[in-house]
Design a protein around this motif. Structure first.
Motif, short mmCIF file in Angstrom:
data_model
loop_
_atom_site.label_atom_id
_atom_site.label_comp_id
_atom_site.label_asym_id
_atom_site.label_seq_id
_atom_site.Cartn_x
_atom_site.Cartn_y
_atom_site.Cartn_z
N VAL A 95 0.81 -1.11 -0.28
CA VAL A 95 0.16 0.10 -0.11
C VAL A 95 0.93 1.10 -0.06
O VAL A 95 0.76 2.26 -0.72
CB VAL A 95 -1.03 -0.11 1.14
N ASN A 96 1.86 1.31 0.69
CA ASN A 96 2.73 2.36 0.81
C ASN A 96 3.93 2.57 -0.33
O ASN A 96 4.27 3.67 -0.55
CB ASN A 96 3.35 2.47 2.36
N LEU A 97 4.30 1.48 -0.66
CA LEU A 97 5.45 1.67 -1.68
C LEU A 97 5.06 1.68 -3.14
O LEU A 97 5.50 2.43 -3.91
CB LEU A 97 6.39 0.53 -1.39
N GLN B 291 11.05 5.65 3.94
CA GLN B 291 12.36 4.97 4.34
C GLN B 291 12.08 4.24 5.54
O GLN B 291 13.00 3.02 5.52
CB GLN B 291 13.44 6.24 4.83
N LEU B 292 11.16 4.78 6.29
CA LEU B 292 10.65 3.72 7.68
C LEU B 292 10.28 2.37 6.88
O LEU B 292 10.53 1.20 7.51
CB LEU B 292 9.90 4.49 8.60
N VAL B 293 9.18 2.64 5.94
CA VAL B 293 8.72 1.50 5.41
C VAL B 293 9.71 0.43 4.61
O VAL B 293 9.65 -0.88 4.86
CB VAL B 293 7.68 1.92 4.46
N TYR B 294 10.86 1.07 3.84
CA TYR B 294 11.71 0.20 3.54
C TYR B 294 12.70 -0.44 4.51
O TYR B 294 13.18 -1.46 4.47
CB TYR B 294 12.60 0.87 2.47
N ASP B 295 12.86 0.42 5.56
CA ASP B 295 13.55 -0.36 6.87
C ASP B 295 13.13 -1.42 7.18
O ASP B 295 13.52 -2.26 7.78
CB ASP B 295 13.92 0.67 7.78
N LEU B 296 11.73 -1.42 7.48
CA LEU B 296 10.54 -2.42 7.96
C LEU B 296 10.70 -3.60 7.09
O LEU B 296 11.02 -4.79 7.47
CB LEU B 296 9.24 -1.86 7.95
N LEU B 297 10.51 -3.45 5.65
CA LEU B 297 10.61 -4.45 4.66
C LEU B 297 11.93 -4.98 4.88
O LEU B 297 12.22 -6.42 4.58
CB LEU B 297 10.26 -3.93 3.27
N LEU B 298 13.22 -4.35 4.94
CA LEU B 298 14.60 -5.13 4.84
C LEU B 298 14.75 -5.92 6.34
O LEU B 298 15.11 -6.90 6.17
CB LEU B 298 15.17 -3.90 4.84
N GLY B 299 14.11 -5.16 7.32
CA GLY B 299 14.05 -6.09 8.55
C GLY B 299 13.40 -7.38 8.65
O GLY B 299 13.75 -8.46 8.99
N PHE B 300 12.34 -7.35 7.76
CA PHE B 300 11.44 -8.62 7.57
C PHE B 300 12.08 -9.32 6.79
O PHE B 300 12.25 -10.77 6.91
CB PHE B 300 10.06 -7.93 7.20
N ILE B 301 12.75 -8.98 5.58
CA ILE B 301 13.16 -9.83 4.79
C ILE B 301 14.54 -10.58 5.25
O ILE B 301 14.62 -12.00 5.24
CB ILE B 301 13.71 -9.30 3.47
#
Length: 516
Positions: free
Chosen positions: A148-150, A182-192
């Protein structure tokens, strides 16, 4: 004691019961609806967080996923709930962040944006501490929030309208919503990269559609976003191995579209940087699929005008392929010669630099196949009127491996380059190029003086023959002009035809014939 209280609480309250309870506890219940944050204070000592447990809406998760899943009010902090409820609160906060903020209008209230920003910070911290548990509901909520955000379509104004090929000189455009992105990308990276993430479950949600839309974001004008995408895609490639063939095919399609259709894309350099590390991990012998990627994607990438934007990454990928299979050097050099620039001197300098790196890894057997067309092109570069091109070409002789290849094949190479060196000595305007030319001629004489003398003699004979042919051609044209003026056309009503016949294979004979 806490578990007994939870069991006694009703699992779902009717609307009327909620109204009654809110009315009876109005003295102890205060709310702040202005910013969406709610606080409760029940006098009997039971924590307020226990009264806000409710079922997750079927609109968020499919029925197969939401069985047994409960969501906690998302406005609470992770420190205010029990360990049992942290996972539910995590999912609730992810759902809260599915609301997209509008950063295009600075006059809009920032209360919702600030709330979402703070929630994203809490989520990033929660994942980074290792407290999150990515079960299937959490994975589904995470992928939905990121999508939704990206995933968005870039407006035309974000695209470069330059056709001069100098976009590397333009200032990059920065997305106004980057603070949240940036926070959404950091969250996605942490998830992966989460250590306990189950790849078998994750691949159901990070599927081909998700990866395709993620690849579309590489066309962003914001270099910060492309840098985050580069790291995330690399991690996805390493974590979800089942998607590796699809990622390679999707990136190939992006390159094909860029080379043969649009010649406009902002993320080619980042995609090639990812593939540089991927290629280094290829097993040998290389699969045919991987060789096709070199022949059909990487080599044609030398064609576009914008090659300077990604040439460094492209060279690294090509060199990695040759390192895996030295026999590919022949194909790479042929590709360079095919797309060699003729009118773009800066691009020609890049090609010469790449050629040197490729030749350093070329074996003698591969060199023999391409040395004649290669040194014909090098001879043209030696005579270039652009002094940087000529100078850079002369410096190839400082490379020991290239010099060794030339030495072993001097009988073929010297006759190709010696005339170019002689022309430089006579005609080139730049003193630095003249000095380099003299140094190379001296080097050739030290290698094989007899061969150099033979090349000079052959060159003199060719020049003599060329002069004779020029004189004959000049004489023939003079005869032709004389023959054409024997009888003026205006003085004769007949049609006169000037005929030119080949004479003994060496020249032409002209005569005038009259036709009635």
């Amino acid at each position: 004691m806490l578990k007994q209280i939870l069991i006694k609480l009703p699992r779902k309250l009717q609307k009327s019961d909620l109204l009654d309870s809110s009315g009876s506890d109005s003295g102890n219940h205060t709310s702040n609806s202005g910013n969406g944050v709610q606080c409760t204070n029940i006098g009997n000592g039971i924590s307020s967080r226990l009264s806000v447990v409710k079922r997750v809406s079927s609109a968020v998760f499919p029925a197969s996923i939401m069985v047994g899943v409960e969501a906690v009010e998302p406005y609470l902090s992770f420190t205010d709930v029990s360990i049992l409820q942290k996972q539910s609160l995590f999912i609730s906060k992810l759902n809260l962040c599915c609301e997209v903020s509008d950063f295009s209008d600075p006059d809009k209230t920032s209360a919702e944006q600030d709330l979402k920003h703070q929630t994203l910070i809490e989520l990033v911290d929660f994942v980074s501490t290792g407290s999150a548990k990515f079960n299937e509901p959490a994975i589904a909520a995470m992928c939905k929030m990121c999508a939704v955000n990206l995933f968005r379509v870039f407006p035309p104004k974000y695209r470069s309208n330059s056709i001069s090929g100098e976009v590397e000189d333009e200032e990059p455009m920065f997305d106004p919503s980057w603070s949240n992105l940036q926070l959404v990308y950091d969250l996605l990276l942490g998830f992966i990269t989460y250590s306990s993430l189950d790849a078998k479950v994750a691949k159901k949600y990070v599927d081909h559609s998700f990866i395709s839309r993620l690849l579309d974001l590489f066309d962003s004008e914001d270099p910060r976003e492309r840098d985050c995408l580069k790291t995330i895609l690399h991690r996805i490639y390493g974590k979800l191995m089942v998607h590796r063939p699809f990622v390679r095919k999707a990136v190939s399609n992006i390159i094909y579209r860029f080379v043969f259709e649009t010649e406009r894309h902002n993320g080619i350099a980042e995609l090639l940087e990812i593939f540089g590390s991927i290629i280094s991990g290829f097993a040998v012998p290389l699969k045919e699929e991987h060789k096709m990627f070199l022949w059909k994607a990487l080599i044609p990438l030398h064609k576009p005008k914008l090659v300077g934007v990604y040439h460094q990454q492209l060279t690294f990928c090509v060199v990695q392929f040759i390192d895996k299979d030295p026999k590919l050097a022949d194909s790479v050099i042929k590709g360079l010669l095919k797309y060699w620039p003729v009118t773009n001197s800066q691009k020609e300098l890049m090609f010469i630099s790449e050629l040197e790196e490729v030749l350093e890894m070329t074996s003698m057997a591969e060199f023999l196949r391409i040395m004649v067309p290669l040194f014909r092109r090098i001879a043209f570069c030696l005579n270039s009127s652009h002094y940087q091109v000529a100078e850079r070409t002369h410096l190839l002789w400082n490379n020991e491996h290239i010099l060794n290849l030339v030495t072993h094949n001097r009988q073929v190479i010297f006759p190709l380059i010696f005339p170019a060196l002689e022309r430089n000595s006579e005609n080139h305007w730049n003193q630095a190029v003249l000095n380099l030319t003299q140094s190379i001629k001296k080097m050739l004489c030290e290698m094989d003086e007899e061969l150099v003398l033979a090349c000079r003699q052959k060159m003199e004979e060719e020049n003599s023959q060329s002069s004779e042919a020029t004189e004959k051609r000049k004489l023939i044209w003079e005869r032709l002009e004389t023959a054409a003026n024997v009888i003026p056309p205006a003085a004769c009503p007949d049609l006169y035809v000037i005929t030119i016949k080949r004479f003994r294979g060496t020249g032409f004979q002209a005569y005038v014939s009259a036709t009635p």
